[in-house]
Design a protein around this motif. Structure first.
Motif, mmCIF file in Angstrom:
data_model
loop_
_atom_site.group_PDB
_atom_site.id
_atom_site.type_symbol
_atom_site.label_atom_id
_atom_site.label_comp_id
_atom_site.label_asym_id
_atom_site.label_seq_id
_atom_site.Cartn_x
_atom_site.Cartn_y
_atom_site.Cartn_z
ATOM 1 N N ALA A 50 21.848 -92.676 -149.596
ATOM 2 C CA ALA A 50 20.468 -92.281 -149.331
ATOM 3 C C ALA A 50 20.340 -90.762 -149.293
ATOM 4 N N GLU A 51 21.363 -90.101 -148.758
ATOM 5 C CA GLU A 51 21.343 -88.648 -148.665
ATOM 6 C C GLU A 51 21.887 -88.021 -149.946
ATOM 7 N N SER A 52 21.451 -86.821 -150.221
ATOM 8 C CA SER A 52 21.935 -86.084 -151.386
ATOM 9 C C SER A 52 23.403 -85.701 -151.188
ATOM 10 N N ILE A 53 24.198 -85.826 -152.248
ATOM 11 C CA ILE A 53 25.585 -85.394 -152.197
ATOM 12 C C ILE A 53 25.868 -84.450 -153.360
ATOM 13 N N GLN A 54 26.846 -83.599 -153.195
ATOM 14 C CA GLN A 54 27.206 -82.653 -154.241
ATOM 15 C C GLN A 54 28.070 -83.356 -155.286
ATOM 16 N N GLY A 55 27.675 -83.215 -156.533
ATOM 17 C CA GLY A 55 28.375 -83.907 -157.607
ATOM 18 C C GLY A 55 29.311 -83.020 -158.404
ATOM 19 N N GLY A 56 29.745 -81.906 -157.819
ATOM 20 C CA GLY A 56 30.636 -81.009 -158.542
ATOM 21 C C GLY A 56 29.858 -79.975 -159.341
ATOM 22 N N TYR A 57 30.584 -79.224 -160.177
ATOM 23 C CA TYR A 57 29.920 -78.179 -160.953
ATOM 24 C C TYR A 57 30.629 -77.947 -162.282
ATOM 25 N N PHE A 58 29.845 -77.454 -163.233
ATOM 26 C CA PHE A 58 30.328 -77.169 -164.582
ATOM 27 C C PHE A 58 30.397 -75.659 -164.778
ATOM 28 N N VAL A 59 31.494 -75.192 -165.350
ATOM 29 C CA VAL A 59 31.671 -73.783 -165.670
ATOM 30 C C VAL A 59 31.678 -73.655 -167.190
#
Length: 209
Positions: A50-59
């Motif tokens: 239900a809560e927002s979660i961080q899905g990583g990042y692209f460089v």
């Protein structure tokens, strides 16, 4: 599942199913043959959070043209943020325009509070691998099976004539804690042989009943 495509709307469909079938208390997602896909993989994470979660990042190449090391946490915090609702064309444009792109799932009305098990193998790669790794990182799922493929370079395809297609890597991917997936397979919490994955999960669930 064998592939993630935005046209499949798999995240929305599973979220709807879980709301319509409240008797479902546990979910098993088989990614043993899932070789990749697109950012819609993170949409599936929203079905269970239900809560927002961080899905990583692209460089992207823009970053590497000016740096010789991955970005710091401060630089990541200042990066362009996107969610799983954008199309593959929009995502590719973001990759072309920005040095770093962070992925954040959206808040949802999901009320699922059961167990999620993800079955993995050495074929589980790309977007499927990122989804499994993110779910495990946030303690939202238990991975069962074998190490993932360790193949997570974002690429685009270019037609070069005579039916040939050139696939070019354009971005690297990191988990929220900075772990690079390319060349570093995700290790399941429970390691089993392929033939024993499903029976292992059912045994775990049987002990909790």
């Amino acid at each position: 599942m064998k592939h993630f495509f935005e046209q499949f709307h798999i995240g929305s469909e599973i979220m709807t199913m879980l709301k319509q079938e409240p008797a479902i208390k546990n979910v098993i997602i088989d990614l043993t043959e899932a070789t990749g896909g697109d950012l819609s993989a993170m949409k599936l994470a929203e079905a269970f959070n239900a809560e927002s979660i961080q899905g990583g990042y692209f460089v992207t190449g823009k970053w590497w043209n000016q740096h010789s090391a991955p970005p710091s946490q401060r630089e990541i915090n200042r990066s362009k943020v996107t969610n799983s609702d954008i199309s593959i064309e929009q995502f590719n444009q973001l990759l072309a325009d920005h040095a770093i792109i962070s992925v954040q799932t959206k808040k949802t009305e999901s009320d699922f509070n059961g167990k999620v098990f993800i079955l993995t193998s050495n074929k589980t790669g790309s977007a499927a691998e990122a989804f499994a790794a993110v779910m495990q990182f946030h303690n939202k799922a238990i991975l069962v099976g074998q190490n993932t493929a360790g193949k997570m370079l974002t690429s685009v395809r270019q037609c070069v004539g005579d039916g040939w297609i050139l696939q070019l890597p354009v971005a690297d991917y990191y988990l929220p804690d900075g772990r690079r997936l390319e060349g570093q397979p995700t290790v399941p919490k429970i390691i089993t042989k392929p033939s024993q994955q499903l029976s292992t999960v059912t045994q775990i669930l049987a002990k909790k009943l």
